[in-house]
Design a protein around this motif. Sequence first.
Motif, PDB file in Angstrom:
ATOM      1  N   SER A  66      20.495  22.617  -3.735  1.00 15.45           N
ATOM      2  CA  SER A  66      21.656  22.540  -4.624  1.00 15.45           C
ATOM      3  C   SER A  66      21.573  23.639  -5.596  1.00 15.45           C
ATOM      4  O   SER A  66      20.513  23.559  -6.601  1.00 15.45           O
ATOM      5  CB  SER A  66      21.552  21.209  -5.350  1.00 15.45           C
ATOM      6  OG  SER A  66      22.628  21.032  -6.210  1.00 15.45           O
ATOM      7  N   LEU A  67      22.375  24.493  -5.608  1.00 10.29           N
ATOM      8  CA  LEU A  67      22.641  25.540  -6.619  1.00 10.29           C
ATOM      9  C   LEU A  67      23.944  25.536  -7.608  1.00 10.29           C
ATOM     10  O   LEU A  67      24.955  25.777  -6.806  1.00 10.29           O
ATOM     11  CB  LEU A  67      22.793  26.881  -6.015  1.00 10.29           C
ATOM     12  CG  LEU A  67      21.377  27.147  -5.331  1.00 10.29           C
ATOM     13  CD1 LEU A  67      21.245  26.392  -3.848  1.00 10.29           C
ATOM     14  CD2 LEU A  67      21.344  28.771  -5.051  1.00 10.29           C
ATOM     15  N   SER A  68      23.824  24.830  -8.787  1.00 13.74           N
ATOM     16  CA  SER A  68      24.997  24.454  -9.464  1.00 13.74           C
ATOM     17  C   SER A  68      25.126  25.769 -10.555  1.00 13.74           C
ATOM     18  O   SER A  68      24.373  25.592 -11.329  1.00 13.74           O
ATOM     19  CB  SER A  68      24.738  23.303 -10.215  1.00 13.74           C
ATOM     20  OG  SER A  68      25.708  22.969 -11.122  1.00 13.74           O
ATOM     21  N   ALA A  69      26.109  26.357 -10.347  1.00 12.70           N
ATOM     22  CA  ALA A  69      26.431  27.523 -11.391  1.00 12.70           C
ATOM     23  C   ALA A  69      27.627  27.377 -11.846  1.00 12.70           C
ATOM     24  O   ALA A  69      28.454  28.185 -12.362  1.00 12.70           O
ATOM     25  CB  ALA A  69      26.477  28.912 -10.373  1.00 12.70           C
ATOM     26  N   GLY A  81      13.341  34.063  -0.564  1.00 11.35           N
ATOM     27  CA  GLY A  81      13.220  32.896   0.082  1.00 11.35           C
ATOM     28  C   GLY A  81      13.181  31.718  -0.718  1.00 11.35           C
ATOM     29  O   GLY A  81      12.122  31.583  -1.791  1.00 11.35           O
ATOM     30  N   ILE A  82      14.090  30.798  -0.713  1.00  9.48           N
ATOM     31  CA  ILE A  82      14.297  29.554  -1.208  1.00  9.48           C
ATOM     32  C   ILE A  82      13.991  28.349  -0.664  1.00  9.48           C
ATOM     33  O   ILE A  82      14.744  27.947   0.522  1.00  9.48           O
ATOM     34  CB  ILE A  82      15.845  29.597  -1.968  1.00  9.48           C
ATOM     35  CG1 ILE A  82      16.537  30.766  -2.511  1.00  9.48           C
ATOM     36  CG2 ILE A  82      16.006  28.239  -2.960  1.00  9.48           C
ATOM     37  CD1 ILE A  82      15.600  31.320  -4.013  1.00  9.48           C
ATOM     38  N   GLY A  83      12.999  27.851  -0.900  1.00 10.11           N
ATOM     39  CA  GLY A  83      12.369  26.830   0.024  1.00 10.11           C
ATOM     40  C   GLY A  83      13.363  25.345  -0.075  1.00 10.11           C
ATOM     41  O   GLY A  83      14.554  25.345  -0.679  1.00 10.11           O
ATOM     42  N   VAL A  84      12.726  24.495   0.787  1.00 11.16           N
ATOM     43  CA  VAL A  84      13.809  23.470   1.048  1.00 11.16           C
ATOM     44  C   VAL A  84      13.669  22.470  -0.169  1.00 11.16           C
ATOM     45  O   VAL A  84      12.827  22.357  -1.115  1.00 11.16           O
ATOM     46  CB  VAL A  84      13.016  22.383   2.162  1.00 11.16           C
ATOM     47  CG1 VAL A  84      13.447  20.865   2.138  1.00 11.16           C
ATOM     48  CG2 VAL A  84      12.972  23.129   3.306  1.00 11.16           C
ATOM     49  N   ASN A  85      15.060  22.027  -0.549  1.00 12.75           N
ATOM     50  CA  ASN A  85      15.110  20.847  -1.553  1.00 12.75           C
ATOM     51  C   ASN A  85      14.973  21.618  -3.043  1.00 12.75           C
ATOM     52  O   ASN A  85      14.487  20.786  -3.848  1.00 12.75           O
ATOM     53  CB  ASN A  85      14.439  19.677  -1.257  1.00 12.75           C
ATOM     54  CG  ASN A  85      15.106  18.481  -2.169  1.00 12.75           C
ATOM     55  OD1 ASN A  85      16.078  18.479  -2.451  1.00 12.75           O
ATOM     56  ND2 ASN A  85      13.919  17.838  -2.443  1.00 12.75           N
ATOM     57  N   ASN A  86      15.463  22.766  -3.215  1.00 10.16           N
ATOM     58  CA  ASN A  86      15.399  23.553  -4.544  1.00 10.16           C
ATOM     59  C   ASN A  86      16.677  23.060  -5.389  1.00 10.16           C
ATOM     60  O   ASN A  86      17.521  22.794  -4.646  1.00 10.16           O
ATOM     61  CB  ASN A  86      15.096  25.050  -4.310  1.00 10.16           C
ATOM     62  CG  ASN A  86      13.844  25.318  -4.422  1.00 10.16           C
ATOM     63  OD1 ASN A  86      13.112  25.672  -5.242  1.00 10.16           O
ATOM     64  ND2 ASN A  86      13.176  25.418  -3.334  1.00 10.16           N
ATOM     65  N   ILE A  87      16.555  22.897  -6.440  1.00  7.42           N
ATOM     66  CA  ILE A  87      17.682  22.556  -7.235  1.00  7.42           C
ATOM     67  C   ILE A  87      17.756  23.454  -8.372  1.00  7.42           C
ATOM     68  O   ILE A  87      16.844  23.675  -9.449  1.00  7.42           O
ATOM     69  CB  ILE A  87      17.425  21.308  -8.152  1.00  7.42           C
ATOM     70  CG1 ILE A  87      17.550  20.116  -6.862  1.00  7.42           C
ATOM     71  CG2 ILE A  87      18.691  20.758  -8.725  1.00  7.42           C
ATOM     72  CD1 ILE A  87      17.040  18.658  -6.946  1.00  7.42           C
TER      73      ILE A  87
END
Length: 186
Positions: A66-69, A81-87
């Motif tokens: 989830s990337l909230s900008a 590389g952005i792993g699983v379930n990063n917020i």
Amino acid sequence: MGDIYTTKELLDIGFEKIGNNVNISKHCKFYSVSGSIGDGTRIDDFSILKGNFEIGRKVHICSHSSLSAVGGTIKIGDLCGIGVNNIFYTASDDMLKSALCGPLVDPDHLAHKKGDIIIGKGVALGGRNTIFPGTRIGDFSAFGISAVLSGDYDEYSLYMNINGKLKKISTRDRRIILDMAEKELG
């Protein structure tokens, strides 16, 4: 990966620029997005993007991220590389202040922290990391699982959670990494 968005669909969603060979699952959700996505980038199923983005080339965002900008821009450099379930949060309630929280409360009763998130080139984020507003990560750094990132982090460094605290445990060989990155991007 199953069905992917076409370039036209991504432009219609709100992005201004989409690179070549971009593979974004149609199981992703987008809310009020803008910005750009570079060549060869892939975003896997069940990820959510909100707000303004500058995503580089050959970036992989794993599922359930989830990337909230909405309180600033999220900038992700090439080869990340952005792993699983990063917020990622560019805005969050400031729990240190005496205020209420949540979107249903009168804004006069809220206290927020806001700021851009800048992820340098070649950064590796393990699974389940949380990145707070104003975080800046130096090029080619790596983070293990379940890290909470807030502030500035050195380039070419390896960080891990040890006894519940994020610690820099090593540095990475700049020469080797730059040589590999140059070969990847040409």
